[in-house]
Design a protein around this motif. Structure first.
Motif, PDB file in Angstrom:
ATOM      1  N   HIS A   1      -1.749  -2.947  -6.552  1.00  0.00           N
ATOM      2  CA  HIS A   1      -0.876  -2.120  -5.719  1.00  0.00           C
ATOM      3  C   HIS A   1      -0.268  -0.979  -6.518  1.00  0.00           C
ATOM      4  O   HIS A   1       0.098  -1.143  -7.684  1.00  0.00           O
ATOM      5  N   ASP A   2      -0.135   0.171  -5.860  1.00  0.00           N
ATOM      6  CA  ASP A   2       0.505   1.329  -6.486  1.00  0.00           C
ATOM      7  C   ASP A   2       2.019   1.196  -6.381  1.00  0.00           C
ATOM      8  O   ASP A   2       2.554   0.969  -5.284  1.00  0.00           O
ATOM      9  N   ALA A   3       2.717   1.404  -7.491  1.00  0.00           N
ATOM     10  CA  ALA A   3       4.177   1.300  -7.490  1.00  0.00           C
ATOM     11  C   ALA A   3       4.819   2.293  -6.545  1.00  0.00           C
ATOM     12  O   ALA A   3       5.927   2.065  -6.047  1.00  0.00           O
ATOM     13  N   ALA A   4       4.142   3.411  -6.272  1.00  0.00           N
ATOM     14  CA  ALA A   4       4.705   4.457  -5.419  1.00  0.00           C
ATOM     15  C   ALA A   4       4.612   4.128  -3.933  1.00  0.00           C
ATOM     16  O   ALA A   4       4.950   4.969  -3.092  1.00  0.00           O
ATOM     17  N   ARG A   5       4.163   2.914  -3.585  1.00  0.00           N
ATOM     18  CA  ARG A   5       4.182   2.454  -2.188  1.00  0.00           C
ATOM     19  C   ARG A   5       5.206   1.321  -2.088  1.00  0.00           C
ATOM     20  O   ARG A   5       4.865   0.141  -2.215  1.00  0.00           O
ATOM     21  N   PRO A   6       6.478   1.651  -1.882  1.00  0.00           N
ATOM     22  CA  PRO A   6       7.533   0.626  -1.952  1.00  0.00           C
ATOM     23  C   PRO A   6       7.814  -0.117  -0.654  1.00  0.00           C
ATOM     24  O   PRO A   6       8.704  -0.965  -0.618  1.00  0.00           O
TER      25      PRO A   6
END
Length: 391
Positions: free
Chosen positions: A104-109
């Motif tokens: 998962h990308d951290a920028a998708r919170p």
């Protein structure tokens, strides 16, 4: 732990398109950093046994602050590309050997528990990615700016994370790509396809947005605040008498003075008043209820612990601090030289920007016990935003 489900959260990027020097994953949205929101989504899911963050080597301090108190593994250091960072996270999980891994990308919170449920279930098929149907017509344009082809949008999907895989298969695919000198894959599904894996698509979420630009952050914050419509205001008051000493603690700052103050803890009237204001906004009693002076463990304690506790009570209810304001009444010491240091310390403890902390100081014009320099008083107001409670 071996087996089960693990998650790799990729947080090593620099996020330059959002502007400024701070990587976007460490920026705040409605009072909480993007990375903390993302990590919390995974650590709070009962089906995920381990969360492996991957960060930039220069971000150890930022990461420690963002992840404080969360049950995450020691962060791995990422590489020059997203692909290299994912491989570092997968290798860090080798001893745990999970059955399924979510990347998962951290920028998708804003990934919901339901999305994570679907990802875990789909990952058991071997390889799967969340996708959304395309609602707009998509054209292929040639070098001259003319339409070369109109694509059949019924067959198109925009792809999100978390992408889900059988762990041994994804690790082997990444190792194969690295050995072949392929470092150009921008998502794990493309790498898996190249390695010969069949990739399925499961239902994504429109709300699972990736924060990339300043406009993305503004929209996300507006949407979050719209859901925090229960605005509470609490007030707090504290008073302490002067005694022998050479300093007083005010707002978490040691202020030199010809006297000290008496109190069970460090007698910081500013922080004590703020604690009562925050707890009052939550209707959860006052500082004496949570930290009774009869308990010897609080004797001489630093009051920043009390305010941090009150702030965590707000966060535990899904809320945030909108503003903190304090007025201090005393003849001495003069607080002007220490005002900004006090505001900065309060902001640090509360996890808010300094422009959300107000601080005023005045005297009692020589009247009363304050005018006689027998003590000092602080009045505080806390504005808190909470989600509306379900009846």
């Amino acid at each position: 732990m071996t087996g089960g489900v693990a998650a790799v959260v990729v947080a090593g990027g620099r996020g330059t398109r959002v502007g400024g020097d701070l990587p976007k994953q460490y920026r705040s949205v409605a009072g909480t950093t993007v990375l903390r929101r993302t990590l919390t989504a995974f650590t709070s899911h009962p089906g995920i046994a381990a969360v492996q963050p991957v960060i930039h080597p220069d971000d150890e301090g930022r990461f420690a602050e963002a992840a404080a108190g969360l049950a995450v593994l020691r962060p791995a250091h990422g590489g020059a590309t997203r692909q290299a960072s994912v491989l570092a996270g997968l290798e860090a999980l080798a001893d745990r050997a999970p059955d399924i891994v979510l990347v998962h990308d951290a920028a998708r919170p804003f990934a919901s528990p339901a999305l994570l449920d679907r990802a875990i279930a789909a990952g058991r098929t071997g390889a799967a990615i969340p996708g959304l149907a395309v609602s707009d017509t998509v054209k292929v344009v040639d070098g001259a700016g003319r339409v070369a082809e109109t694509l059949d949008r019924s067959r198109l999907r925009t792809v999100q994370t978390p992408q889900a895989f059988v762990y041994p298969a994804l690790l082997a695919a990444h190792r194969k790509a690295a050995a072949a000198g392929r470092h150009d894959f921008t998502d794990d599904a493309a790498l898996a396809e190249w390695a010969g894996l069949s990739v399925a698509v499961f239902e994504g979420e429109p709300g699972n947005v990736k924060l990339t630009t300043a406009d993305d952050f503004r929209r996300a914050e507006a949407e979050l605040l719209a859901g925090l419509g229960d605005v509470r205001v609490g007030s707090g008051y504290d008073v302490h008498a002067f005694t022998e000493g050479d300093h007083v603690w005010l707002g978490g700052v040691k202020v030199p003075h010809t006297q000290g103050v008496s109190g069970h803890s460090d007698a910081d009237v500013v922080l004590h008043a703020l604690v009562d204001a925050v707890l009052g906004a939550l209707a959860e009693g006052d500082i004496g209820v949570h930290f009774p002076p009869s308990d010897p463990q609080w004797k001489g304690a630093s009051s920043d612990r009390f305010l941090a506790y009150a702030i965590e009570r707000v966060k535990a209810r899904g809320g945030l601090i909108a503003h903190l304001d304090v007025a201090v009444v005393c003849e001495a010491p003069r607080l002007g030289p220490h005002r900004e240091a006090m505001r900065a310390r309060i902001a640090e403890i509360a996890g808010v920007s300094i422009d959300r902390v107000g601080l005023q100081a005045t005297t009692s014009e020589k009247m009363g016990f304050i005018g006689r320099s027998e003590g000092l008083v602080a009045y505080a107001t806390a504005t808190v935003r909470l989600p509306w409670a379900t009846p």
